[in-house]
Write an enzyme that holds these catalytic residues in place. Structure first.
Site, PDB file in Angstrom:
ATOM      1  N   ARG A  47      63.620  28.764  27.044  1.00  0.00           N
ATOM      2  CA  ARG A  47      65.010  28.885  27.438  1.00  0.00           C
ATOM      3  C   ARG A  47      65.539  30.241  26.995  1.00  0.00           C
ATOM      4  NH1 ARG A  47      66.815  29.845  23.197  1.00  0.00           N
ATOM      5  NH2 ARG A  47      68.863  30.198  24.094  1.00  0.00           N
ATOM      6  N   ALA A  49      68.002  33.301  29.090  1.00  0.00           N
ATOM      7  CA  ALA A  49      67.815  33.905  30.409  1.00  0.00           C
ATOM      8  C   ALA A  49      66.584  34.823  30.515  1.00  0.00           C
ATOM      9  CB  ALA A  49      69.088  34.636  30.812  1.00  0.00           C
ATOM     10  N   ASP A 238      73.985  34.839  30.883  1.00  0.00           N
ATOM     11  CA  ASP A 238      73.018  34.304  31.847  1.00  0.00           C
ATOM     12  C   ASP A 238      73.190  34.942  33.217  1.00  0.00           C
ATOM     13  OD1 ASP A 238      73.326  32.034  29.697  1.00  0.00           O
ATOM     14  OD2 ASP A 238      71.390  31.800  30.696  1.00  0.00           O
ATOM     15  N   LYS A 249      76.348  30.225  27.813  1.00  0.00           N
ATOM     16  CA  LYS A 249      76.325  28.837  27.333  1.00  0.00           C
ATOM     17  C   LYS A 249      77.719  28.221  27.275  1.00  0.00           C
ATOM     18  CE  LYS A 249      73.617  26.751  26.740  1.00  0.00           C
ATOM     19  NZ  LYS A 249      73.185  25.806  27.795  1.00  0.00           N
TER      20      LYS A 249
HETATM   21  O1  MRU Z   1      70.628  26.710  28.196  1.00  0.00           O
HETATM   22  P1  MRU Z   1      70.044  27.887  27.491  1.00  0.00           P
HETATM   23  O2  MRU Z   1      69.655  27.603  26.086  1.00  0.00           O
HETATM   24  O3  MRU Z   1      68.941  28.532  28.288  1.00  0.00           O
HETATM   25  O4  MRU Z   1      71.245  28.920  27.434  1.00  0.00           O
HETATM   26  C1  MRU Z   1      71.020  30.157  26.823  1.00  0.00           C
HETATM   27  C2  MRU Z   1      72.217  31.021  26.761  1.00  0.00           C
HETATM   28  O5  MRU Z   1      73.287  30.686  27.211  1.00  0.00           O
HETATM   29  C3  MRU Z   1      71.994  32.393  26.187  1.00  0.00           C
HETATM   30  O6  MRU Z   1      73.132  32.851  25.533  1.00  0.00           O
HETATM   31  C4  MRU Z   1      71.667  33.365  27.332  1.00  0.00           C
HETATM   32  O7  MRU Z   1      70.639  32.855  28.119  1.00  0.00           O
HETATM   33  C5  MRU Z   1      71.288  34.710  26.842  1.00  0.00           C
HETATM   34  S1  MRU Z   1      69.729  34.752  26.027  1.00  0.00           S
HETATM   35  C6  MRU Z   1      69.477  36.369  25.665  1.00  0.00           C
END
Ligand code: MRU
Length: 344
Positions: A47, A49, A238, A249
């Protein structure tokens, strides 16, 4: 150091650490098929992005190796089918489709090449996606350090560290790099309901690195800001729309609204692979809805809500660009108006 995503030595599997099991156990799993890659992304075993994009790149390469086809047309039809399938695992982080489209473009350009050359080109591309992310995270970390100073308190939400990316991470990058350079930063990590990425992953990564981290429940962000303990908020992203609206998130937009109230700068940190100029505003960003069980039952010994009670479980929200002080990418610190700075 945990390696979150890598290609196996024989090039036939993506090896990931199962982030769903952290911090209690560090277990690696191998993904060989499009189904296994889809499952790992959907269930957040991998997980964040950028990490999702890297995994998808390696994943489509591994599944492409196993495609049996007489002609390129036959190969490409199966390749596209697997690509679309993996792409459907999660809708919000643009890095997933971005990485898969890069792989697709490489495959399409090899229509008249022998199979060996086609696979070699795909392998080069997925390795490049990973390598570029490492370089981008390093630059983001350096750029992020320019907006904070020694002794600052930083609040972060979810997890945008090495597990979600490569090396330092994005939002956690400057904090880890600053710590390596002797800065004394005090980090407040929101636990990030319902999947607890802040508690399970951010607190784990920062604590393991020796950074001063304090875990708080999401509803405690206001009090630590009011206490004067937070000088900046650092979050990942994301998908960033052309006007600077940013999906991250669930709960991120609430943090930004609080930061504005308390006059605290709010920074979004991410690689340019997360910027989607095709999305004019945040209203164009698809928001993933997830299972009610994540709110009602997951992580509890017994269900903590009436069986079958209605739940609304969006995995992301959009922070309005007007609440963002700067978007920090590998290219620099982009200030408003974002429609102009992002386009440049
Ligand atoms: O649902 P997730 O855990 O994949 O969500 C992750 C996030 O929201 C992160 O802040 C985002 O992907 C940036 S990671 C560098």
């Amino acid at each position: 150091m945990i390696k979150n995503v890598e290609l196996s030595a024989d090039g036939r599997a993506v090896i990931i650490v199962d982030q769903g099991l952290l911090p209690n156990s560090v277990e690696y799993i191998e993904l060989r098929t499009a189904e296994e890659v889809y499952d790992a992304i959907y269930h957040l075993k991998v997980r964040g992005a950028p990490a999702i994009g890297i995994c998808a790149g390696y994943g489509i390469y591994c599944s492409a190796r196993a495609i049996e086809a007489e002609t390129f047309a036959e190969f490409y039809a199966k390749f596209r089918e697997q690509k679309e399938y993996i792409n459907s695992a999660r809708p919000t982080a643009v890095n997933l489709s971005w990485a898969l489209n890069r792989m697709d473009n490489v495959a399409a350009a090899c229509a008249d090449k022998p199979r060996g050359q086609l696979l070699a080109a795909l392998e080069r591309e997925c390795r490049a996606i990973h390598q570029e992310d490492i370089t981008m995270c390093e630059a983001i970390s350096e750029n992020g350090l320019t907006v904070i100073k020694d002794g600052d308190g930083i609040l972060t939400h979810c997890n945008a560290g090495p597990l979600a990316t490569s090396r330092y991470g994005t939002a956690l990058g400057p904090l880890l790099l600053g710590h390596e350079r002797g800065m004394k930063l005090k980090v407040f990590a929101d636990e990030t309901r319902p999947l607890l990425q802040g508690a399970r992953l951010t607190a784990y990564e920062l604590d393991s690195a020796g950074v001063d981290v304090t875990l708080i429940c999401d509803n405690m962000a206001s009090i630590v800001m009011k206490n004067g303990w937070v000088q900046a908020c650092f979050v990942g992203c994301d998908r960033v729309a052309a006007n600077g609206d940013t999906a991250n998130k669930i709960g991120t937009s609430g943090v930004a609204i609080l930061a504005k109230h308390y006059g605290i700068p709010f920074y979004v940190l991410g690689p340019s692979s997360t910027i989607d100029l095709e999305c004019a505003t945040g209203a164009d960003i698809p928001i993933e809805l997830r299972e009610p069980s994540e709110i009602r039952e997951k992580f509890y010994l017994r269900p903590m809500a009436p069986k079958g009670v209605k739940c609304y479980n969006p995995a992301f929200d959009v922070t309005d660009h007007s609440l963002i002080s700067a978007i920090i990418t590998e290219r620099g610190v982009l200030r408003p108006p974002f429609a102009e700075s992002l386009a440049r």
